[in-house]
Structure formats: C-alpha cells, structure tokens
Design a protein around this motif. Structure first.
Motif, PDB file in Angstrom:
ATOM      1  N   PRO A  42      62.695 -54.665  -6.437  1.00 20.83           N
ATOM      2  CA  PRO A  42      63.769 -53.726  -6.112  1.00 20.83           C
ATOM      3  C   PRO A  42      63.315 -52.609  -5.157  1.00 20.83           C
ATOM      4  CG  PRO A  42      63.912 -54.330  -8.409  1.00 20.83           C
ATOM      5  CD  PRO A  42      62.650 -54.953  -7.890  1.00 20.83           C
ATOM      6  N   ALA A  43      62.021 -52.233  -5.228  1.00 21.90           N
ATOM      7  CA  ALA A  43      61.528 -51.186  -4.318  1.00 21.90           C
ATOM      8  C   ALA A  43      61.735 -51.596  -2.855  1.00 21.90           C
ATOM      9  CB  ALA A  43      60.048 -50.924  -4.579  1.00 21.90           C
ATOM     10  N   LYS A  46      65.304 -50.908  -1.964  1.00 22.08           N
ATOM     11  CA  LYS A  46      65.563 -49.455  -2.028  1.00 22.08           C
ATOM     12  C   LYS A  46      65.008 -48.802  -0.755  1.00 22.08           C
ATOM     13  CE  LYS A  46      65.584 -49.286  -7.061  1.00 22.08           C
ATOM     14  NZ  LYS A  46      64.921 -48.847  -8.294  1.00 22.08           N
ATOM     15  N   LEU A 128      53.101 -56.367  -8.440  1.00 24.22           N
ATOM     16  CA  LEU A 128      53.822 -55.117  -8.705  1.00 24.22           C
ATOM     17  C   LEU A 128      54.465 -55.110 -10.100  1.00 24.22           C
ATOM     18  CD1 LEU A 128      55.855 -53.017  -6.189  1.00 24.22           C
ATOM     19  CD2 LEU A 128      56.588 -53.219  -8.554  1.00 24.22           C
ATOM     20  N   SER A 132      52.961 -52.997 -13.251  1.00 26.17           N
ATOM     21  CA  SER A 132      53.891 -51.982 -13.794  1.00 26.17           C
ATOM     22  C   SER A 132      54.024 -52.150 -15.303  1.00 26.17           C
ATOM     23  CB  SER A 132      55.281 -52.113 -13.167  1.00 26.17           C
ATOM     24  OG  SER A 132      55.220 -51.876 -11.798  1.00 26.17           O
ATOM     25  N   LEU A 151      63.977 -52.585 -23.120  1.00 31.79           N
ATOM     26  CA  LEU A 151      65.339 -52.521 -22.579  1.00 31.79           C
ATOM     27  C   LEU A 151      65.283 -53.173 -21.201  1.00 31.79           C
ATOM     28  CD1 LEU A 151      66.190 -48.850 -23.631  1.00 31.79           C
ATOM     29  CD2 LEU A 151      66.710 -50.990 -24.839  1.00 31.79           C
ATOM     30  N   GLY A 152      65.856 -54.356 -21.078  1.00 26.27           N
ATOM     31  CA  GLY A 152      65.749 -55.110 -19.833  1.00 26.27           C
ATOM     32  C   GLY A 152      64.538 -56.024 -19.869  1.00 26.27           C
ATOM     33  N   GLY A 155      63.982 -59.234 -16.522  1.00 23.01           N
ATOM     34  CA  GLY A 155      63.716 -59.022 -15.097  1.00 23.01           C
ATOM     35  C   GLY A 155      62.235 -59.148 -14.748  1.00 23.01           C
ATOM     36  N   GLY A 177      71.449 -59.733 -20.821  1.00 27.20           N
ATOM     37  CA  GLY A 177      72.837 -60.179 -20.881  1.00 27.20           C
ATOM     38  C   GLY A 177      72.957 -61.461 -21.694  1.00 27.20           C
ATOM     39  N   LYS A 216      69.300 -46.856 -17.803  1.00 26.53           N
ATOM     40  CA  LYS A 216      70.664 -46.442 -18.165  1.00 26.53           C
ATOM     41  C   LYS A 216      70.720 -45.786 -19.539  1.00 26.53           C
ATOM     42  CE  LYS A 216      73.106 -49.714 -15.285  1.00 26.53           C
ATOM     43  NZ  LYS A 216      73.598 -51.071 -15.201  1.00 26.53           N
ATOM     44  N   THR A 235      60.827 -47.018 -16.250  1.00 30.68           N
ATOM     45  CA  THR A 235      60.427 -47.233 -14.859  1.00 30.68           C
ATOM     46  C   THR A 235      61.347 -46.458 -13.919  1.00 30.68           C
ATOM     47  OG1 THR A 235      61.830 -49.199 -14.704  1.00 30.68           O
ATOM     48  CG2 THR A 235      59.504 -49.556 -15.260  1.00 30.68           C
ATOM     49  N   LEU A 258      57.126 -44.023 -15.645  1.00 30.46           N
ATOM     50  CA  LEU A 258      55.991 -44.756 -15.090  1.00 30.46           C
ATOM     51  C   LEU A 258      55.826 -44.404 -13.616  1.00 30.46           C
ATOM     52  CD1 LEU A 258      53.870 -47.126 -15.198  1.00 30.46           C
ATOM     53  CD2 LEU A 258      55.721 -48.578 -14.369  1.00 30.46           C
ATOM     54  N   LEU A 260      53.631 -46.003 -10.897  1.00 34.61           N
ATOM     55  CA  LEU A 260      52.715 -47.128 -10.653  1.00 34.61           C
ATOM     56  C   LEU A 260      51.586 -46.720  -9.707  1.00 34.61           C
ATOM     57  CD1 LEU A 260      52.096 -50.198 -10.822  1.00 34.61           C
ATOM     58  CD2 LEU A 260      53.640 -50.488  -8.900  1.00 34.61           C
ATOM     59  N   ARG A 305      66.287 -63.354 -12.987  1.00 32.68           N
ATOM     60  CA  ARG A 305      65.505 -63.687 -14.191  1.00 32.68           C
ATOM     61  C   ARG A 305      64.054 -63.834 -13.733  1.00 32.68           C
ATOM     62  NH1 ARG A 305      66.748 -69.051 -17.680  1.00 32.68           N
ATOM     63  NH2 ARG A 305      68.458 -67.793 -18.515  1.00 32.68           N
TER      64      ARG A 305
HETATM   65  N1  LIG Z   1      58.407 -46.324 -11.613  1.00 29.34           N
HETATM   66  C1  LIG Z   1      57.726 -47.370 -11.154  1.00 29.34           C
HETATM   67  O1  LIG Z   1      56.548 -47.230 -10.793  1.00 29.34           O
HETATM   68  C2  LIG Z   1      58.404 -48.698 -11.093  1.00 29.34           C
HETATM   69  C3  LIG Z   1      57.627 -49.877 -11.081  1.00 29.34           C
HETATM   70  C4  LIG Z   1      58.274 -51.105 -11.090  1.00 29.34           C
HETATM   71  C5  LIG Z   1      59.664 -51.148 -11.076  1.00 29.34           C
HETATM   72  N2  LIG Z   1      60.376 -50.017 -11.056  1.00 29.34           N
HETATM   73  C6  LIG Z   1      61.851 -50.058 -11.093  1.00 29.34           C
HETATM   74  O2  LIG Z   1      62.206 -50.631 -12.352  1.00 29.34           O
HETATM   75  C7  LIG Z   1      63.427 -51.351 -12.226  1.00 29.34           C
HETATM   76  C8  LIG Z   1      63.260 -52.751 -12.800  1.00 29.34           C
HETATM   77  O3  LIG Z   1      62.432 -53.510 -11.943  1.00 29.34           O
HETATM   78  P1  LIG Z   1      62.465 -55.090 -12.029  1.00 29.34           P
HETATM   79  O4  LIG Z   1      61.576 -55.598 -10.971  1.00 29.34           O
HETATM   80  O5  LIG Z   1      62.258 -55.517 -13.429  1.00 29.34           O
HETATM   81  O6  LIG Z   1      64.007 -55.352 -11.631  1.00 29.34           O
HETATM   82  P2  LIG Z   1      64.812 -56.716 -11.681  1.00 29.34           P
HETATM   83  O7  LIG Z   1      63.905 -57.863 -11.824  1.00 29.34           O
HETATM   84  O8  LIG Z   1      65.736 -56.715 -10.528  1.00 29.34           O
HETATM   85  O9  LIG Z   1      65.693 -56.568 -13.021  1.00 29.34           O
HETATM   86  C9  LIG Z   1      66.728 -57.487 -13.201  1.00 29.34           C
HETATM   87  C10 LIG Z   1      66.950 -57.677 -14.687  1.00 29.34           C
HETATM   88  O10 LIG Z   1      67.586 -56.523 -15.233  1.00 29.34           O
HETATM   89  C11 LIG Z   1      68.384 -56.972 -16.329  1.00 29.34           C
HETATM   90  N3  LIG Z   1      69.422 -55.997 -16.608  1.00 29.34           N
HETATM   91  C12 LIG Z   1      70.355 -55.507 -15.762  1.00 29.34           C
HETATM   92  N4  LIG Z   1      71.119 -54.587 -16.419  1.00 29.34           N
HETATM   93  C13 LIG Z   1      70.651 -54.537 -17.701  1.00 29.34           C
HETATM   94  C14 LIG Z   1      71.012 -53.782 -18.848  1.00 29.34           C
HETATM   95  N5  LIG Z   1      72.011 -52.876 -18.826  1.00 29.34           N
HETATM   96  N6  LIG Z   1      70.296 -53.966 -19.990  1.00 29.34           N
HETATM   97  C15 LIG Z   1      69.283 -54.868 -20.040  1.00 29.34           C
HETATM   98  N7  LIG Z   1      68.908 -55.613 -18.985  1.00 29.34           N
HETATM   99  C16 LIG Z   1      69.578 -55.437 -17.822  1.00 29.34           C
HETATM  100  C17 LIG Z   1      68.959 -58.280 -15.873  1.00 29.34           C
HETATM  101  O11 LIG Z   1      69.222 -59.075 -17.004  1.00 29.34           O
HETATM  102  P3  LIG Z   1      70.647 -59.833 -17.089  1.00 29.34           P
HETATM  103  O12 LIG Z   1      70.700 -60.755 -15.898  1.00 29.34           O
HETATM  104  O13 LIG Z   1      70.575 -60.542 -18.389  1.00 29.34           O
HETATM  105  O14 LIG Z   1      71.700 -58.768 -16.998  1.00 29.34           O
HETATM  106  C18 LIG Z   1      67.845 -58.873 -14.999  1.00 29.34           C
HETATM  107  O15 LIG Z   1      67.077 -59.835 -15.668  1.00 29.34           O
HETATM  108  C19 LIG Z   1      63.781 -51.331 -10.744  1.00 29.34           C
HETATM  109  O16 LIG Z   1      64.762 -50.339 -10.507  1.00 29.34           O
HETATM  110  C20 LIG Z   1      62.480 -50.961 -10.067  1.00 29.34           C
HETATM  111  O17 LIG Z   1      62.657 -50.329  -8.818  1.00 29.34           O
HETATM  112  C21 LIG Z   1      59.790 -48.781 -11.049  1.00 29.34           C
END
Ligand SMILES: NC(=O)c1ccc[n+]([C@@H]2O[C@H](COP(=O)([O-])OP(=O)(O)OC[C@H]3O[C@@H](n4cnc5c(N)ncnc54)[C@H](OP(=O)(O)O)[C@@H]3O)[C@@H](O)[C@H]2O)c1
Length: 313
Positions: A42-43, A46, A128, A132, A151-152, A155, A177, A216, A235, A258, A260, A305
C-alpha cells in the motif's frame, strides 16, 4: 532497461512504462540487482497518489517499489558480503530508485541471501510486510504463548502476523471479511471473526497483544480487551488514537504505532523461518510489470489476500 516511472503524483494512470531507461550505477556501498520480482505494498500507491509527498519529495521521475528479489550483477568498491551471481531479496530505502524496473541499485546492508527453497516471486512478497509483522510483534512484546488478536489477518502484513504469532505458540484470533474466514483458519488462526458483522466490542476474550493492520479501530475500544500489561500496535496512525499513543509511556497497557525500520537481522530471521517452512508468503496475484497499473488498482481496492507480486522478465 524497462521500468515503470511516474512523472507526477496521481491515479494509477501516472504509471508509465519506458524501455529506454538508463541502468543505474552502484555507489561504493551498493550493488546492482537484476530485479526478477517486486511486490506491491500500500505504501507504493500512497506515494504514487502523493499522500506521503512530505517524505517522498517533489523530484521526478520516480521509479516506485520497495520490495525486490533478484540477482546481483554488479558491486560497488566497498561491497564485501555480496558477490556477483548471488540471489538476494530485501526492501529498498529509496523513494525514486525502486524495484519496478529490470535493474536497480541497493545498499548492500539492505539485502539478504534468498532462502533456497523459495522462488524470486515468493521472496519478493516477504520483505516489507514480513518485517513489519515481526517488528510490530516485537514492539508488542512478543515472548510466546500469548493471546494475540489480529485486526486484518488476511492482508500482506496480517498473513505474516498470524503465522509469526503461531510460530511463537500464541493463540491467535484474527479478523477478515466473510470470504477469508476459512483462509485464516488454514493459515493457522485458532479463532476468526467477520468484521462485516462483528466488531471488537462484540469480543469477550482477553488479549496480550492486539495487532491492528487496518487502522479503523480506536484504542479506547480495544483497551478493555487487553490484559493488564497488554499492548496495542497499529500500522496506521489515526487522530483518534493520538492521545493514547502519547499517554502510553505512563500506562501499563501500551498503545504504539509501528515505524518500520530496515533491519537486515529481521530479514535474516524471517529467512530462517521460511527455510524451515514455519512461515510462507501468501501470493494472491502475480502481474507482469507491463500490468503495473492493474496491480495498483487491485491493491487499492483493499481486499488483497496476502501479497501482489510483480514479475519482471
Ligand atoms: N507503519 C508502518 O511502518 C507500516 C508498515 C507496513 C504497512 N503499513 C500499512 O498497514 C496497512 C496494511 O498493510 P497491508 O500490506 O497488510 O495491506 P493490504 O494487504 O492491502 O491489506 C488488505 C487486507 O485488509 C483486509 N481488510 C480490509 N478492511 C478490513 C477490516 N475492516 N477488518 C479486517 N480486515 C480488513 C482485507 O481483508 P478482506 O478482503 O477479508 O476484507 C485484506 O486482506 C497499509 O495501510 C499499509 O500502508 C504501515
């Protein structure tokens, strides 16, 4: 070389493929990598949208992409650990010389040797998201045999959190979901819940760690579920949690965001777990670099997924 470039911030349409891009030259502490696979985080989108322009800057063109797996084809004069021909994977630290290209340059200390049992595509799905997950769990004081709420869980980051927590003998509850409930169980979660019909307020367990990858949920809603010294790690910073994060040092129940950091030892730790098959990358789709726009659109949809991988020929 072939590369996907952006000349401005904007929609997925700003990603342009060019074939005549100059191959970069490695500095003293860098290696030149022939990129075999990248992955979308997602970064990436973004940054492409300009959401993070305060750190990504206003200089163009940029080649996006942090994750890569590939082969070392050139080394700088101060490089000592890696050799030409090594198969490597890692996470770049550049906002302009990324992995959506046939070649890129990378600081030697950001790359680990690939686990022998994984393909380039599998390796590109790890850095990444995997690091993370690991660093978030460390920040949450992972010691093992704890109760973890993810939570989540389905992904990029979540699939690694679930697997790493299980590798540390934790009891894992994860949300996703309706289409991902069985998937989460197969991944190792002990319990799952569907966020489309339940929230954390419907849960009655107690958790040592709550790992939020969705951004959220307010800490205030999670706090009653935390054990006395439980930790909430997210995150995604959100205003609603700013006060909790600030007060965290003075509370037993911690709330953290977090941040990273690229740490080779974390990547090497994941490599060991990958080699033992303790964890594995989950790949949802593989796109050729030529379809990078479609890959971004699919990621932005928010329901990947595991990971999206970009294959580069
Ligand atoms: N702070 C940091 O250093 C850092 C590091 C890494 C990532 N991040 C951020 O963390 C976030 C997640 O990254 P990612 O790579 O895991 O993203 P991702 O792979 O795009 O996450 C998609 C997943 O989120 C799930 N999802 C969506 N809405 C949801 C909800 N309300 N409750 C539970 N699951 C939900 C979806 O499941 P369903 O299809 O079942 O809905 C899907 O599997 C991103 O915004 C990213 O930028 C930040």
């Amino acid at each position: 070389m072939l590369a996907a470039l952006i000349y401005s911030y904007g929609s997925a349409d700003v990603l342009e493929l060019h074939t005549e891009v100059k191959i970069p030259e490695p500095a003293e502490d860098e290696v030149l990598v022939r990129v075999k696979a990248a992955s979308v985080n997602p970064a990436d989108w973004k940054i492409r949208r300009g959401d993070l322009k305060f750190i990504s800057g206003i200089h163009f063109p940029k080649i996006l992409g942090f994750d890569l797996a590939g082969e070392v084809v050139g080394i700088g004069s101060e490089v000592s650990r890696l050799r030409v021909g090594d198969k490597v994977f890692g996470e770049l630290d550049s906002f302009s010389q990324g992995s959506y290209a046939q070649f890129t340059v990378v600081k030697e200390h950001l790359l680990a040797h690939m686990p022998a049992n994984l393909s380039f595509e599998q390796c590109a799905a790890v850095p990444l998201a995997g690091v993370s997950a690991l660093q978030g769990l460390y920040a949450a004081n992972l010691v093992g045999e704890q109760r973890v709420l993810v939570l989540g869980g389905a992904g990029g980051v979540g699939t690694f959190v679930v697997q790493l927590a299980k590798a540390f003998s934790c009891e894992v509850t994860a949300s996703a979901g309706p289409g991902n409930q069985i998937f989460l169980k197969e991944l190792g979660a002990n319990f799952t819940f569907d966020y489309t019909c339940q929230t954390v307020r419907d849960l009655d367990g107690t958790y040592d760690i709550i790992f939020d990858t969705v951004g959220k949920e307010e800490f205030a809603h999670c706090q009653p579920l935390l054990s006395k010294k439980g930790r909430f790690v997210t995150t995604l910073p959100q205003w609603a949690n700013a006060g909790s994060h600030l007060l965290s040092p003075f509370r037993r129940q911690k709330s953290k965001v977090l941040l990273l950091r690229q740490r080779l030892k974390d990547l090497q730790f994941l490599k060991k777990l990958l080699e033992k098959d303790t964890i594995h990358p989950v790949i949802d789709r593989v796109y050729p670099l030529e379809e990078i726009r479609e890959a971004h659109l699919y990621s932005e949809n928010g329901h990947v997924r595991g990971k999206i991988v970009i294959s580069i020929s």
